[in-house]
Design an enzyme around this catalytic site. Structure first.
Site, PDB file in Angstrom:
ATOM      1  N   LYS A 248       0.838  -1.199   0.000  1.00  0.00           N
ATOM      2  CA  LYS A 248       0.000   0.000   0.000  1.00  0.00           C
ATOM      3  C   LYS A 248       0.873   1.248   0.000  1.00  0.00           C
ATOM      4  O   LYS A 248       1.959   1.240   0.569  1.00  0.00           O
ATOM      5  CB  LYS A 248      -0.849   0.041   1.281  1.00  0.00           C
ATOM      6  CG  LYS A 248      -1.993  -0.933   1.348  1.00  0.00           C
ATOM      7  CD  LYS A 248      -2.745  -0.766   2.666  1.00  0.00           C
ATOM      8  CE  LYS A 248      -3.854  -1.788   2.819  1.00  0.00           C
ATOM      9  NZ  LYS A 248      -4.975  -1.609   1.883  1.00  0.00           N
ATOM     10  N   ARG A 322     -10.391 -11.301   2.497  1.00  0.00           N
ATOM     11  CA  ARG A 322     -11.329 -12.302   1.982  1.00  0.00           C
ATOM     12  C   ARG A 322     -10.718 -13.701   1.978  1.00  0.00           C
ATOM     13  O   ARG A 322     -11.429 -14.692   2.091  1.00  0.00           O
ATOM     14  CB  ARG A 322     -11.812 -11.887   0.582  1.00  0.00           C
ATOM     15  CG  ARG A 322     -10.725 -11.813  -0.440  1.00  0.00           C
ATOM     16  CD  ARG A 322     -11.157 -11.060  -1.698  1.00  0.00           C
ATOM     17  NE  ARG A 322     -11.267  -9.610  -1.478  1.00  0.00           N
ATOM     18  CZ  ARG A 322     -11.669  -8.746  -2.407  1.00  0.00           C
ATOM     19  NH1 ARG A 322     -12.038  -9.172  -3.618  1.00  0.00           N
ATOM     20  NH2 ARG A 322     -11.731  -7.456  -2.143  1.00  0.00           N
TER      21      ARG A 322
END
Ligand code: BES
Ligand code: MN
Ligand code: ZN
Length: 466
Positions: A248, A322
């Protein structure tokens, strides 16, 4: 802070008495009526406040008039918000004892006012070397005792969650979450890496591989005799999300210690259940790990096999939540529970869609989703349903595996929901995306900056109302 229930708060000796004013009406305090209303035209629009001294004329040293707005618009949410505002004001003038004399309200505000008072009293100063003792010590309230004691327990759970989510990642590691879970006095099983391997949790384990922190799969169980229902709560427990090899940018990484807010929510709820003793069996499940780009990190292009045998091509290592939830959902689907609810800081897309005003919710059972939305609304939170149309799964198609872990950027919260759905088997399921609401950049209503305890009020009350 202690909340004492008494009959006549306006005659009690205290630093500050809080009285209310509806638009077009007077207050119960003569001093306030004379100075605030008659002289200064204080109207009492919702959220306005007016502070005045009593110069020894009254048992309380000061009066705070709070605007309740139009009587017909006043409701539980406003009661909670304004009570919090009054406490913030009390703290700013260092009032230690505060009485509340709310008059003319046509509903029982006991619980929400107590919740607002206690939420406002929260601050996270563990790491400050100078602790400012601004907190209010005692509050006098005219209210329903039972409701107030219930509110106390709810806020205790919230504070537990907020404290944990505010902790830096260097403290709140997967092992720390596991040890906190073990200390709750519930039946708890911690699975280490080898045991997770044996269970076939290839998706969860891949995410933790780039970190020196050991992954922990946590399963807590609150049981009771003859449960009316069995519920599994799963909390996303990424103790730090660097993005992994798909790292990120600095600004997005800054708050990623909060990527275990779902786990913190589940722990907060589990921590208080025995004090409520609900007739529900509750499983708390957390697949805890850290998403780092270490030399053993999982890579874009890797193919992982989840617990249910499905294969996943890694398209982006930053879509790690997820993957951990996939194995947790497989695990929960095998417990024989009636409902599985997962709560996760899952997608920036949900934050883009709803901002910090609502969590997103999807699910495979309309009644469950609708009930959660209603419970949220009644308890000071907002859940907003997002679509879970099958077409959102189209972009998850992989050329060489059963699916990819990410799809199109557009509609990302729904696509993530479709991904999770592939790991739910034969059970009612709802997924709550708290990416936008778990960690506040600025104060919002009764909540201050930082961890908000998102989901605690709703999921706890959902359990209690079964
Ligand atoms: N933890 C983030 C989601 C997030 C974003 C939470 C902002 C709180 C605030 C999640 O793991 C993530 O990185 N999601 C990616 C998914 C993308 C790569 C498909 C995102 O939303 O950008
Ligand atoms: Mn991520
Ligand atoms: Zn994440």
């Amino acid at each position: 802070m202690e909340i004492r229930i008494i009959d006549n708060t306006s005659s009690v000796e205290c630093d500050l008495l809080v009285v209310n004013k509806f638009e077009g009406e007077k207050t119960t305090s003569n001093i306030a009526n004379t100075y605030a209303i008659d002289q200064d035209n204080f109207e009492g629009k919702f959220g306005e406040t007016y502070l005045l001294p009593t110069y020894g004329q009254e048992p309380h040293r000061k009066v705070l008039v709070v605007g309740f707005g139009k009587k017909e618009d006043f409701n539980q949410d406003k009661a909670r918000e304004i009570a919090a505002k009054a406490i913030k004001k009390a703290m700013s003038i260092e009032a230690k004892s505060v009485g509340f004399a709310f008059n003319g309200v046509e509903f029982d505000y006991s619980r929400q006012v107590a919740i607002g008072i206690m939420i406002a009293d929260y601050n996270f100063d563990k790491y400050k070397s100078e602790k400012k003792d601004k907190n209010v010590n005692i509050v006098y309230l005219e209210a329903n005792e039972e409701e107030v004691r219930k509110a106390e327990k709810i806020v205790t759970a919230m504070n537990f969650t907020r404290n944990l989510a505010n902790e830096p990642a260097q403290y709140a590691t997967p092992s720390e979450l596991a040890s906190i879970a073990c200390d709750l006095g519930l039946e708890t099983k911690i699975y280490d890496k080898e045991e997770c391997e044996k269970m076939g949790m290839g998706a969860f384990l891949a995410v933790g591989r780039g970190s020196s922190e050991a992954p922990k799969f946590i399963h807590m169980k609150y049981s009771c005799e003859n449960p009316k229902k069995k519920i599994a709560l799963i909390g996303k427990g990424i103790t730090f999300d660097s993005g992994g090899l798909d790292i990120k940018p600095a600004s997005s990484m800054l708050t990623m210690k909060d990527d275990m807010s779902g786990a913190a929510c589940v722990l907060g709820i589990m921590s208080i259940l025995r004090e409520f003793n609900p007739q529900v069996e509750v499983h708390g499940i957390i697949a805890a790990c850290e998403n780092m780009p270490g030399c053993s990190a999982y890579k874009p292009g890797d193919i992982l096999t989840a617990k249910n045998g499905k294969t996943i091509e890694v398209d982006n290592t930053d879509a790690e939540g997820r993957l951990t939830l996939a194995d947790a959902l497989c695990y929960a689907s095998e417990l024989g529970v009636d409902e599985v609810i997962d709560i996760a800081t899952l997608t920036g897309a949900c934050m883009v869609a709803l901002g910090s005003l609502a969590a997103g919710i999807v699910g495979n059972d309309d009644t469950l989703v609708k009930n959660l939305i209603r419970t949220a609304e009644q308890n000071g939170e907002r859940f907003w349903e997002l679509p879970l149309w099958d077409e959102y799964a189209d972009s998850l198609k992989s050329d060489i595996a059963d699916m990819k872990n990410t799809g199109s950027r557009w509609g990302g919260a729904s696509t993530a929901g479709c991904f999770l759905k592939k790991f739910v088997k034969d059970v009612k399921w709802a997924h709550i995306d708290i990416a936008g609401v778990a960690f506040l950049e600025k104060p919002q209503k009764e909540l201050g900056k930082g961890a908000s305890g998102a989901g605690v009020r709703t999921l706890l009350n959902y359990i209690l109302e079964q």
